[in-house]
Design a protein around this motif. Sequence first.
Motif, short mmCIF file in Angstrom:
data_model
loop_
_atom_site.label_atom_id
_atom_site.label_comp_id
_atom_site.label_asym_id
_atom_site.label_seq_id
_atom_site.Cartn_x
_atom_site.Cartn_y
_atom_site.Cartn_z
N ALA A 1 -2.25 -44.31 -10.95
CA ALA A 1 -3.26 -45.04 -10.01
C ALA A 1 -4.67 -44.52 -10.29
O ALA A 1 -5.52 -45.35 -10.64
CB ALA A 1 -3.07 -44.66 -8.60
N ALA A 2 -4.95 -43.22 -10.67
CA ALA A 2 -6.12 -42.85 -10.91
C ALA A 2 -6.41 -43.43 -12.43
O ALA A 2 -7.82 -43.84 -12.66
CB ALA A 2 -6.29 -41.43 -10.93
N ALA A 3 -5.94 -43.08 -13.32
CA ALA A 3 -5.97 -43.85 -14.65
C ALA A 3 -6.21 -45.26 -14.66
O ALA A 3 -7.07 -45.84 -15.51
CB ALA A 3 -4.74 -43.32 -15.79
N LEU A 4 -5.43 -46.04 -13.94
CA LEU A 4 -5.46 -47.45 -13.93
C LEU A 4 -6.55 -48.07 -13.07
O LEU A 4 -7.22 -49.22 -13.66
CB LEU A 4 -4.19 -47.98 -13.70
N SER A 5 -6.76 -47.36 -12.12
CA SER A 5 -8.13 -47.73 -11.29
C SER A 5 -9.45 -47.24 -11.56
O SER A 5 -10.48 -47.97 -11.40
CB SER A 5 -7.72 -47.71 -9.93
N GLY A 6 -9.47 -46.23 -12.16
CA GLY A 6 -10.42 -45.41 -12.48
C GLY A 6 -11.09 -44.79 -11.23
O GLY A 6 -12.31 -44.15 -11.53
N ASP A 7 -10.56 -44.84 -10.25
CA ASP A 7 -10.95 -44.17 -8.90
C ASP A 7 -10.22 -42.78 -8.87
O ASP A 7 -8.95 -42.24 -8.68
CB ASP A 7 -10.37 -44.83 -7.85
N ARG A 8 -11.24 -41.77 -9.03
CA ARG A 8 -11.00 -40.38 -9.02
C ARG A 8 -10.37 -39.97 -7.65
O ARG A 8 -9.85 -38.69 -7.73
CB ARG A 8 -11.95 -39.53 -9.38
N SER A 9 -10.44 -40.44 -6.63
CA SER A 9 -9.93 -40.01 -5.45
C SER A 9 -8.46 -40.14 -5.33
O SER A 9 -7.74 -39.66 -4.55
CB SER A 9 -10.54 -41.03 -4.33
N ASN A 10 -7.76 -40.80 -6.20
CA ASN A 10 -6.46 -40.97 -6.38
C ASN A 10 -5.75 -39.57 -6.69
O ASN A 10 -4.43 -39.35 -6.97
CB ASN A 10 -6.00 -42.08 -7.31
#
Length: 129
Positions: A115-124
Amino acid sequence: ATQSVQSIGFHWVRVLVQLPTSLRRTEWTMAQKWWLRIAGVSGASAVGFGAYAAHGMKGADPLLVRSMDNGNKQHLLHSVALFAGAGAHGFLKYPKLTLGLFTGGIVVFSGSCYAAALSGDRSNWKLAP
């Protein structure tokens, strides 16, 4: 002479591969079949995520690629553990708990890395160490 050497070779392979009678399993339980299916689907999806990481994330942030790679490695290892656990289902004291925890590890750890890698959102990344 060639046929006798080949037949002897095949005979030795057959002898080496045979399991002791106490370890042979003639029937798979329904639970084992389901865990084998889950392990197969998990392994196939891990290969798919790995292919995407190798080919679809070119030029992406190296930190995100590393996160995807870490999640993929753990996903593959947990899939192999699921496969082995399904085969050893009768020898485990708590097979549902053991295999369920492996499945949970895939979902929580690898899922948060993906999820972090695909969304680019580091909160994951909160769920992954």
